[in-house]
Design a protein around this motif. Structure first.
Motif: not given
Ligand code: ATP
Ligand code: MG
Length: 217
Positions: A97-103, A128-132, A159-164
């Motif tokens: 929910a926070a990812l949907l609301a945030a910039e 996942e959120a960044l992708a959509v 980390v475990l194949g996830l890059r940020l």
């Protein structure tokens, strides 16, 4: 700017960072709302300590449920320059929910490899959120870091194949932050022009822009 602080791991320092970022922005003259989506001991508890000690609020702290987050942020956007979201641990639904609301999303993370591993589930949700959400940006914020740890601008962590990306501004392990969390005071109220305040100011500058008057609207 609408910024969410998320990590599914309890006790990483989300609330301490959220209240001090909000406080620093407010001290810079911005109109700030801190939305507390953590029904337990989040930002409201900290704001309650200020009230109990007759300290000025400096910014609005508003309780909100995860399901109200997105609409709540839209409703508040015109009234504030910056909106920060403090979220609960162990609730993927609240993080989504926070990812949907945030910039922009900040993932406070301890810097040791084990703690990074514990942040992988959160990083998965953020990825996942960044992708959509094309407008969303994200960064890990290394928190409670030991002296000597430095991050190059533009650095990323995998980390475990996830890059940020990782924020170059690091929040160090400092007693002033722990005192801030337990007293309801901001770090500059505990130690004026101290090193904890400098940590917060650097992060504010990196995330919100130095002296920017960006609007949440
Ligand atoms: N930079 C720091 N240096 C030292 N101690 C810190 C720092 N940041 C947070 N802490 C301490 O870590 C503990 C947890 O912080 P905080 O309550 O902000 O985390 P949280 O992620 O919001 O936790 P919760 O899962 O309970 O919501 C507190 O005791 C706080 O004082
Ligand atoms: Mg908290």
């Amino acid at each position: 700017m609408i910024a969410a602080l998320v990590n599914l791991t309890p006790g990483v320092g989300r609330t301490t960072l959220a209240v001090n970022l909000a406080g620093e922005l407010a001290l810079q003259g911005r109109r700030v709302a801190l939305l507390d989506a953590d029904g337990c001991a989040g930002a409201r508890e900290w704001a309650g300590m200020r009230r109990a000690n007759d300290l000025p609020a400096l910014f609005d702290t508003i309780a909100i449920t995860s399901s109200q987050l997105r609409c709540g942020v839209w409703g508040l956007a015109t009234g504030f320059d910056h909106i920060l979201l403090d979220t609960p641990s162990r609730s993927p639904a609240a993080v989504r929910a926070a990812l949907l609301a945030a910039e922009t999303v900040l993932v406070p993370t301890l810097s040791d490899p084990e703690a990074m591993g514990r942040s992988a589930a959160t990083m998965q949700l953020v990825t996942e959120a960044l992708a959509v959400e094309p407008g969303l940006t994200a960064a890990l914020v290394l928190i409670r870091a030991l002296d000597g740890l430095a991050v190059e601008p533009g650095a990323e962590v995998t980390v475990l194949g996830l890059r940020l990306p990782v924020a170059a501004a690091v929040v160090r392990q400092r007693r002033t932050f722990a005192e801030s969390r337990s007293t309801g005071l901001l770090v500059p109220e505990l130690e004026m022009a101290g090193r904890a305040e400098a940590d917060v100011r650097h992060l504010v500058s990196e995330v919100f822009g130095r002296g920017s008057a960006s609007s949440a609207g």
